[in-house]
Scaffold this motif. Sequence first.
Motif, PDB file in Angstrom:
ATOM      1  N   PHE A  54       0.812  -1.219   0.000  1.00 36.57           N
ATOM      2  CA  PHE A  54       0.000   0.000   0.000  1.00 36.57           C
ATOM      3  C   PHE A  54       0.849   1.274   0.000  1.00 36.57           C
ATOM      4  O   PHE A  54       0.315   2.369   0.102  1.00 36.57           O
ATOM      5  CB  PHE A  54      -0.895   0.033   1.242  1.00 36.57           C
ATOM      6  CG  PHE A  54      -1.929  -1.057   1.289  1.00 36.57           C
ATOM      7  CD1 PHE A  54      -3.102  -0.952   0.563  1.00 36.57           C
ATOM      8  CD2 PHE A  54      -1.734  -2.183   2.067  1.00 36.57           C
ATOM      9  CE1 PHE A  54      -4.063  -1.947   0.611  1.00 36.57           C
ATOM     10  CE2 PHE A  54      -2.693  -3.185   2.128  1.00 36.57           C
ATOM     11  CZ  PHE A  54      -3.856  -3.067   1.392  1.00 36.57           C
ATOM     12  N   ARG A  55       2.167   1.170  -0.106  1.00 39.71           N
ATOM     13  CA  ARG A  55       3.042   2.340   0.067  1.00 39.71           C
ATOM     14  C   ARG A  55       2.784   3.457  -0.931  1.00 39.71           C
ATOM     15  O   ARG A  55       2.980   4.619  -0.613  1.00 39.71           O
ATOM     16  CB  ARG A  55       4.511   1.926  -0.020  1.00 39.71           C
ATOM     17  CG  ARG A  55       4.971   1.074   1.145  1.00 39.71           C
ATOM     18  CD  ARG A  55       6.347   0.522   0.912  1.00 39.71           C
ATOM     19  NE  ARG A  55       6.312  -0.270  -0.316  1.00 39.71           N
ATOM     20  CZ  ARG A  55       7.366  -0.459  -1.094  1.00 39.71           C
ATOM     21  NH1 ARG A  55       8.524   0.076  -0.790  1.00 39.71           N
ATOM     22  NH2 ARG A  55       7.262  -1.185  -2.190  1.00 39.71           N
ATOM     23  N   ARG A  56       2.369   3.148  -2.131  1.00 40.86           N
ATOM     24  CA  ARG A  56       2.169   4.189  -3.154  1.00 40.86           C
ATOM     25  C   ARG A  56       0.703   4.555  -3.342  1.00 40.86           C
ATOM     26  O   ARG A  56       0.357   5.275  -4.269  1.00 40.86           O
ATOM     27  CB  ARG A  56       2.758   3.712  -4.478  1.00 40.86           C
ATOM     28  CG  ARG A  56       4.265   3.623  -4.425  1.00 40.86           C
ATOM     29  CD  ARG A  56       4.850   3.228  -5.768  1.00 40.86           C
ATOM     30  NE  ARG A  56       6.286   3.091  -5.669  1.00 40.86           N
ATOM     31  CZ  ARG A  56       6.925   1.957  -5.409  1.00 40.86           C
ATOM     32  NH1 ARG A  56       6.239   0.845  -5.238  1.00 40.86           N
ATOM     33  NH2 ARG A  56       8.231   1.922  -5.323  1.00 40.86           N
ATOM     34  N   TYR A  57      -0.138   4.071  -2.465  1.00 41.19           N
ATOM     35  CA  TYR A  57      -1.568   4.333  -2.606  1.00 41.19           C
ATOM     36  C   TYR A  57      -1.853   5.781  -2.267  1.00 41.19           C
ATOM     37  O   TYR A  57      -1.400   6.291  -1.249  1.00 41.19           O
ATOM     38  CB  TYR A  57      -2.362   3.400  -1.701  1.00 41.19           C
ATOM     39  CG  TYR A  57      -3.815   3.330  -2.043  1.00 41.19           C
ATOM     40  CD1 TYR A  57      -4.225   2.864  -3.280  1.00 41.19           C
ATOM     41  CD2 TYR A  57      -4.783   3.739  -1.141  1.00 41.19           C
ATOM     42  CE1 TYR A  57      -5.560   2.786  -3.610  1.00 41.19           C
ATOM     43  CE2 TYR A  57      -6.121   3.666  -1.462  1.00 41.19           C
ATOM     44  CZ  TYR A  57      -6.506   3.179  -2.696  1.00 41.19           C
ATOM     45  OH  TYR A  57      -7.832   3.110  -3.009  1.00 41.19           O
ATOM     46  N   GLU A  58      -2.595   6.471  -3.125  1.00 37.78           N
ATOM     47  CA  GLU A  58      -2.812   7.913  -2.995  1.00 37.78           C
ATOM     48  C   GLU A  58      -4.040   8.280  -2.175  1.00 37.78           C
ATOM     49  O   GLU A  58      -4.174   9.406  -1.747  1.00 37.78           O
ATOM     50  CB  GLU A  58      -2.952   8.524  -4.389  1.00 37.78           C
ATOM     51  CG  GLU A  58      -1.714   8.362  -5.242  1.00 37.78           C
ATOM     52  CD  GLU A  58      -1.953   8.757  -6.679  1.00 37.78           C
ATOM     53  OE1 GLU A  58      -3.106   9.034  -7.051  1.00 37.78           O
ATOM     54  OE2 GLU A  58      -0.977   8.779  -7.440  1.00 37.78           O
ATOM     55  N   ASP A  94       0.351   5.996  10.361  1.00 36.00           N
ATOM     56  CA  ASP A  94      -1.111   6.058  10.249  1.00 36.00           C
ATOM     57  C   ASP A  94      -1.649   4.862   9.479  1.00 36.00           C
ATOM     58  O   ASP A  94      -2.633   4.235   9.878  1.00 36.00           O
ATOM     59  CB  ASP A  94      -1.558   7.351   9.557  1.00 36.00           C
ATOM     60  CG  ASP A  94      -1.326   8.580  10.410  1.00 36.00           C
ATOM     61  OD1 ASP A  94      -1.243   8.440  11.651  1.00 36.00           O
ATOM     62  OD2 ASP A  94      -1.222   9.679   9.841  1.00 36.00           O
ATOM     63  N   LEU A  95      -1.016   4.536   8.379  1.00 35.49           N
ATOM     64  CA  LEU A  95      -1.456   3.403   7.587  1.00 35.49           C
ATOM     65  C   LEU A  95      -1.239   2.099   8.348  1.00 35.49           C
ATOM     66  O   LEU A  95      -2.098   1.216   8.344  1.00 35.49           O
ATOM     67  CB  LEU A  95      -0.727   3.366   6.244  1.00 35.49           C
ATOM     68  CG  LEU A  95      -1.119   2.238   5.297  1.00 35.49           C
ATOM     69  CD1 LEU A  95      -2.620   2.202   5.052  1.00 35.49           C
ATOM     70  CD2 LEU A  95      -0.365   2.379   3.992  1.00 35.49           C
ATOM     71  N   THR A  96      -0.128   1.973   9.028  1.00 37.16           N
ATOM     72  CA  THR A  96       0.129   0.775   9.831  1.00 37.16           C
ATOM     73  C   THR A  96      -0.963   0.593  10.874  1.00 37.16           C
ATOM     74  O   THR A  96      -1.477  -0.505  11.072  1.00 37.16           O
ATOM     75  CB  THR A  96       1.520   0.854  10.501  1.00 37.16           C
ATOM     76  OG1 THR A  96       2.512   0.867   9.462  1.00 37.16           O
ATOM     77  CG2 THR A  96       1.756  -0.309  11.424  1.00 37.16           C
ATOM     78  N   PHE A  97      -1.367   1.668  11.515  1.00 37.51           N
ATOM     79  CA  PHE A  97      -2.462   1.601  12.495  1.00 37.51           C
ATOM     80  C   PHE A  97      -3.739   1.091  11.833  1.00 37.51           C
ATOM     81  O   PHE A  97      -4.422   0.208  12.357  1.00 37.51           O
ATOM     82  CB  PHE A  97      -2.691   2.980  13.123  1.00 37.51           C
ATOM     83  CG  PHE A  97      -3.866   3.018  14.054  1.00 37.51           C
ATOM     84  CD1 PHE A  97      -3.755   2.509  15.338  1.00 37.51           C
ATOM     85  CD2 PHE A  97      -5.078   3.542  13.649  1.00 37.51           C
ATOM     86  CE1 PHE A  97      -4.845   2.518  16.204  1.00 37.51           C
ATOM     87  CE2 PHE A  97      -6.174   3.569  14.509  1.00 37.51           C
ATOM     88  CZ  PHE A  97      -6.051   3.054  15.785  1.00 37.51           C
TER      89      PHE A  97
END
Length: 133
Positions: A54-58, A94-97
């Motif tokens: 998901f690293r490049r998800y906008e 934030d995404l990891t959470f």
Amino acid sequence: MSKRSRFAVTVDRDNMILIIRFHSVRNDQEAGPDLIDLLATVETPWLFNAIFDFRRYEADLSRDYLKFLTEKWAAFTRGRDQNRSMALVGGDSDLTFNLKAMLDVMPDRRIAIFDTFDEGLDWIKTGETRRAA
């Protein structure tokens, strides 16, 4: 107008790994299958381990949306993916959470969250039992 994800799927049959990279969002009117429809074209996708990048998800990946994705996958596989590994690559706190919302929806899968793609891929290949970030 609702939006859907734009993604790329790579099937690594030698290592039995599905590599799913989320890139951006697209309008519903844009052509292309959704993720579950695309994975349904893979013979027995529930027998593969998976890495979701998901690293490049906008777009904003809310806990509710991630829970929706995992519930859709769980309904599709109907438990046939038991004991498979799933690496989730986030890259920011934030995404990891939010990715942690996926852990409870799929209790029969080994799931771990990583900051880098290589860490997630190594974890899948070594078969470690780590469950969360």
